[in-house]
Scaffold this active site. Sequence first.
Site, PDB file in Angstrom:
ATOM      1  N   ASP A 472       9.775  29.100  39.400  1.00  0.00           N
ATOM      2  CA  ASP A 472      10.233  30.487  39.399  1.00  0.00           C
ATOM      3  C   ASP A 472      11.748  30.585  39.518  1.00  0.00           C
ATOM      4  O   ASP A 472      12.387  29.793  40.217  1.00  0.00           O
ATOM      5  CB  ASP A 472       9.572  31.215  40.579  1.00  0.00           C
ATOM      6  CG  ASP A 472       9.914  32.683  40.639  1.00  0.00           C
ATOM      7  OD1 ASP A 472       9.537  33.415  39.716  1.00  0.00           O
ATOM      8  OD2 ASP A 472      10.578  33.097  41.612  1.00  0.00           O
ATOM      9  N   GLU A 525      10.859  29.110  34.317  1.00  0.00           N
ATOM     10  CA  GLU A 525      11.131  30.528  34.048  1.00  0.00           C
ATOM     11  C   GLU A 525      12.650  30.659  34.068  1.00  0.00           C
ATOM     12  O   GLU A 525      13.256  30.837  35.120  1.00  0.00           O
ATOM     13  CB  GLU A 525      10.502  31.435  35.100  1.00  0.00           C
ATOM     14  CG  GLU A 525      10.655  32.913  34.750  1.00  0.00           C
ATOM     15  CD  GLU A 525      10.905  33.811  35.944  1.00  0.00           C
ATOM     16  OE1 GLU A 525      10.873  35.045  35.774  1.00  0.00           O
ATOM     17  OE2 GLU A 525      11.155  33.300  37.042  1.00  0.00           O
TER      18      GLU A 525
END
Length: 803
Positions: A472, A525
């Site tokens: 993330d 990401e």
Amino acid sequence: MTRKTTAAKAATAKKAAGKKDAVKKASEKKAAGKKAGAKKTRAGKAPDAKAPAGTTAVPETAPPPQPLPPDMEIAVSPAVDAADRERLLSGTHHAPHSVLGAHPVPGGVVFRVFRPYAQAVTVVSGGVTVELHDDGDGFFSGLLPLREVPAYRLLVTYESAVQETEDAYRFLPTLGELDLHLIAEGRHEELWTVLGAHPMTHQGVAGTRFSVWAPNARGVRVAGGFNFWDGTGFPLRSLGSTGVWELFVPGIGDGELYKFEITRPDGSKTLRADPMARRTEVPPATSSIVTSSAYEWGDARWLERRAEVPAHRAPLSVYEVHLPSWRPGLTYRQLADQLPAYVKDLGFTHVELMPVAEHPFGGSWGYQVTGFYAPTARLGTPDDFRYLVDALHRAGIGVIMDWVPAHFPRDEWALAEFDGRPLYEHEDPLRAAHPDWGTLEFDFGRREVRNFLVANALYWCEEFHIDGLRVDAVASMLYLDYSREPGQWTPNEHGGRENLDAVAFLQEMNATVYRRVPGVVTIAEESTAWDGVTRATHHKGPSGFGGLGFGLKWNMGWMHDSLAYMSHDPVHRRHHHHEMTFSMVYAYSENYVLPISHDEVVHGKRSLVSKMPGDWWQQRAHLRAYLGFMWAHPGKQLLFMGQEFAQGAEWSEAHGPDWWLLDPHYGAEADHRGVRDLVRDLNTVYGHTPALWRCDTEPSGFRWVTGDAAEDDVFAFLRYDADGSPMLAVSHFAPIVRHDYRIGVPDDVPAWHEAVNTDAGRYGGGDVVHPAPVKPEPQGRHGFPASVRLTLPPLATVWLRPA
């Protein structure tokens, strides 16, 4: 280590007399031939008084201690001296084992015990019992005229009970020199096996090792249910210069609650959850729990096969799930009874789980982690989570997990200023505070912190058989000026804005995971144009940096552009045609995933179907056409739960998907079931069509037929397998039927069969389909020697394969 004094500096005469009496009584009992194994306790307490759970009886076979010759001079005071006493009472002793326990000294063996609130402490060895002198403040001591330290136990008398136990301070360290060396170097790839709480048998005794990294602490003690949350009598020892503190506590096992009580550099105290805890209480409770795994895996065949083909050359269609809300109220084991079957029925190859690591606030969806090594206790135990992963594997479903190394929350019981100073976070306040989320950023330049995170990535893959880590917020890690204004950040040593520490960490993490766990994929990401996200770490690009080493990267550009195009009214789309074609300009710069994730269907962004213009029929048609375009586009697919059946409302973590829309008693269930049936068919055809995935990352796997038909709102392209086998995809985003629309095709395919048509009646469409094979004509079009004439349905995508 022993502490010597002169006879003149021994304790008071009264204490000395008491010690000599104790020695004399012990000798008299031995000489009188007292029955072996007989026990006596202070104040006439029965020797078999019930002890708390976790204690064991004294072995009857233990040999009696051997006394010293009666003429040997006693030259050592057994009592803890004033300096050590103060450090133990204040929680600032670095070496409690050097003082407490049993130690050979001139004159015999000295026993020292620190048990606050105890009324008496008796040493039991073989058939001999000796009550220690009460030195006050919970300290007890005595000197026995023995040649060597015997096997012994303690009887500790409290106001209402007598506890029979091992002495925690008679044990050698449980960590070896190699472990400590690797920890100090920041290279212990199995860090979870040496830090934290581990039930074990040490020197023949069952108990739990507690160990924690706290280099700035003046002292560390362990507190838990086993000592009524008072760690005063349970100080840990510091192991050299590593910053690691350790204590083996006998009689403690699975299920015990605990925390570490840390004395900060300023002398204040803080009670902290274990950073390496592998199990936690259910939030909002915050204690760590001693745990060990007894799970027996049944996914050996899955693990053997997953490394056969790298992820970028294999079919990969991902269903993103928020476990607590997929079907609210289900535990890990209950989810295992439902989720694998649902995902398998829809044809997805993988699930991606939003963070499962423990987090205090459910509304963060798991992205503000406090327990990096513990699956959230909201849904069950760590072995329960293993059961879910195992069930998915046995159903043929891979498991990707969201992993959050970019930041952590400021909760005072967790990692923030863990030992009184910045430890896991950067010491520079400008580098420590994350400007967007009110959290703290890890200090990626500190080797122990990198080790904590790299080992954590391995932990999930090795201990829980996770098949992929979606990392993330990578962009927030890579740039020193991320969300910061001028003056709020300091350039790196080369004057640039790249966070060189974060780059090194990500490279190390990826290289280590791929080396140790074959078949696992890491996914970034990353929302910027950073060069080489999915390039190997040893290959440098134009920027001079080596690749970050990820296997795949989320294509955030494709997601934003394509959703922007779809949100326009069809009458205006001709002016935005490039928003659907621009992705092919950079499609092969990285190995991409096309993500329609949870982030796109919350916080006022509307659900996927609600982004589409027009009435309800048109919205569903737009959605079906978009999904067909997405599944045919180069790259892997990811779709968030609820979007597979055109949920109209935004996702809410409180109640999850609107499953009632699929209920036959709801009047429009066919509308939603039709979209779900399309997703199932897209996945099925996708999995059986290598042209859609084998060459995802190679330009040879794609060719535009027409990418410039803006006036018609048409996009047509060919996908190719490695052997040249084609598949034709045609998307038509206008709300009209176009008859006899000519599409160029190769001349070596005798006929084309319609594999998917998103306008089919069974999906809720108008059923403008091609039931018979479509034969090419020798009329060139779009640079091809032949062409086919198609009837393009309104707002639809059609896939055709060689018949």
